[in-house]
Design a protein around this motif. Sequence first.
Motif, PDB file in Angstrom:
ATOM      1  N   UNK A 282       0.872  -1.133  -0.026  1.00 52.04           N
ATOM      2  CA  UNK A 282       0.036   0.088  -0.049  1.00 52.04           C
ATOM      3  C   UNK A 282       0.756   1.342  -0.041  1.00 52.04           C
ATOM      4  N   UNK A 283       2.168   1.114  -0.327  1.00 52.45           N
ATOM      5  CA  UNK A 283       3.014   2.350  -0.257  1.00 52.45           C
ATOM      6  C   UNK A 283       3.955   2.609   1.004  1.00 52.45           C
ATOM      7  N   UNK A 284       3.523   1.813   1.794  1.00 53.22           N
ATOM      8  CA  UNK A 284       4.541   1.776   3.039  1.00 53.22           C
ATOM      9  C   UNK A 284       5.840   1.288   2.733  1.00 53.22           C
ATOM     10  N   UNK A 285       6.662   2.197   3.222  1.00 52.06           N
ATOM     11  CA  UNK A 285       8.290   2.309   2.832  1.00 52.06           C
ATOM     12  C   UNK A 285       8.836   1.227   3.648  1.00 52.06           C
ATOM     13  N   UNK A 286      10.086   0.671   3.470  1.00 53.46           N
ATOM     14  CA  UNK A 286      10.854  -0.139   4.385  1.00 53.46           C
ATOM     15  C   UNK A 286      11.738   0.895   5.118  1.00 53.46           C
ATOM     16  N   UNK A 287      11.645   1.160   6.373  1.00 51.81           N
ATOM     17  CA  UNK A 287      12.506   2.166   6.970  1.00 51.81           C
ATOM     18  C   UNK A 287      13.884   1.475   7.540  1.00 51.81           C
ATOM     19  N   UNK A 288      13.943   0.282   7.108  1.00 51.98           N
ATOM     20  CA  UNK A 288      15.376  -0.148   7.837  1.00 51.98           C
ATOM     21  C   UNK A 288      15.394  -0.930   8.901  1.00 51.98           C
ATOM     22  N   UNK A 289      13.996  -0.934   9.734  1.00 51.23           N
ATOM     23  CA  UNK A 289      14.020  -1.449  11.059  1.00 51.23           C
ATOM     24  C   UNK A 289      14.276  -0.591  12.063  1.00 51.23           C
ATOM     25  N   UNK A 290      13.891   0.960  11.975  1.00 50.36           N
ATOM     26  CA  UNK A 290      14.340   1.886  12.737  1.00 50.36           C
ATOM     27  C   UNK A 290      13.312   1.974  13.982  1.00 50.36           C
ATOM     28  N   UNK A 291      12.099   1.316  13.781  1.00 49.98           N
ATOM     29  CA  UNK A 291      10.977   1.454  14.754  1.00 49.98           C
ATOM     30  C   UNK A 291      10.770   0.236  15.642  1.00 49.98           C
ATOM     31  N   UNK A 292      10.386   0.409  16.610  1.00 49.23           N
ATOM     32  CA  UNK A 292      10.135  -0.599  17.847  1.00 49.23           C
ATOM     33  C   UNK A 292       9.290  -1.962  17.131  1.00 49.23           C
ATOM     34  N   UNK A 293       8.226  -1.562  16.437  1.00 46.00           N
ATOM     35  CA  UNK A 293       7.350  -2.477  15.774  1.00 46.00           C
ATOM     36  C   UNK A 293       7.885  -3.061  14.669  1.00 46.00           C
ATOM     37  N   UNK A 294       9.080  -2.902  14.146  1.00 47.64           N
ATOM     38  CA  UNK A 294       9.868  -3.143  12.968  1.00 47.64           C
ATOM     39  C   UNK A 294      10.565  -4.695  13.328  1.00 47.64           C
ATOM     40  N   UNK A 295      10.581  -4.872  14.606  1.00 51.30           N
ATOM     41  CA  UNK A 295      11.428  -5.957  15.199  1.00 51.30           C
ATOM     42  C   UNK A 295      10.734  -7.458  14.527  1.00 51.30           C
TER      43      UNK A 295
END
Length: 380
Positions: A82-95
């Motif tokens: 849906x256009x969400x970008x990959x931020x490279x695992x910077x946020x807590x919920x990226x774990x």
Amino acid sequence: MHVFKHIHFADTNRSGQALANGGQGYFPADIRRLYNIPNDLTGAGQTIGIVEFSSGYSLQDATLFWKMHGITPPQVAFVSIDGTRNDGGMREDDEEASLDLQWAGAIAPGAQFVIYEANAGETYAEFEAAMLHALNYILNDNQYRPSVLSISYGDGEDSFDAGALQSMADIIQKLDERGVTVCIASGDQGAYGLHNPYGPYSRHADAPATSPHAVAVGGTHLYAHGGECAWTYLGPQHGGASGGGFSDIFPKPSWQTAVPGHARGVPDLALNADPDSGYQMVFQGQPTIVGGTSVACPVFAAMIALANERRASLGRKPLSSLPQVLYSYSSQLGFRDIVVGDNTYNGVIGYEAKPGWDAVTGFGSVDATTFIETLANDIP
């Protein structure tokens, strides 16, 4: 809204015993040995899809983890639903995304991985829409065509609209018919089943794991000698336990002959998920220890990729109708029956682990070599 399923503990378990590898948690080599995963299979020629509802993952963390354990990093593609970008695992919920990729990649490093990313939103209605969008996208993905899908998200059925859950189940059935095995974590809140700790204090099965054509993956506690018990925790609410129970939405499929009652029962099987016997991963450059059915699920999905690799070598198509196969061939698949423990959680009395299928660990865990060889050789 928290719909991800992984939790942390310190480097000792609740009995005060050190975790594996001097408190570092289980390594990939440990899991391969304890589940007897064949060393001659890598998932080569297979594509594993991983559905995520975060802000991306860290390929740098994943590569560090794999290299720490002598694993050749697999190919990884990122697809934004849906256009969400990959931020490279910077946020807590990226774990969550990093965890799923690291451990599925550790078990099937020869496979190609596709991270399908979407924004979960802030409400359950928004999450429903995101899940439906993601499943529809994958159903029509003619570029990557995964043969197995791992989903580590969900909550008790009561959190969702019944019509939306039926729509999810319909798409999962279509995926299954196309030879895409959909694996879904059964949850970390035991028979209680809700992330919200404030009730209603009754039993709730986790969705979308209750979808009849998905494989619901529950949780165990895995001992260093290879024995297992149900993942259960009788302490404070945050401790976690294997999600399991009976659907209020879906009737029992005809093949669930081992399941009592008239409703779809979950889980179908289980693998290590207790943080007290936790897995090592790398997040934001640092090793940490995690547990949850969210890691059991991608590990199992990787095992299915290995089975599909073996099937391909025999000239056979990828598996389909795996939920039905699990029940029809249960006596031949090398299940390790788990008969100790329950999934009582947050004051809600759970189900007991017992001989045969139960609503805590399903048929139990697997001897992966027997499991894979049976799926490859004996299933049409």
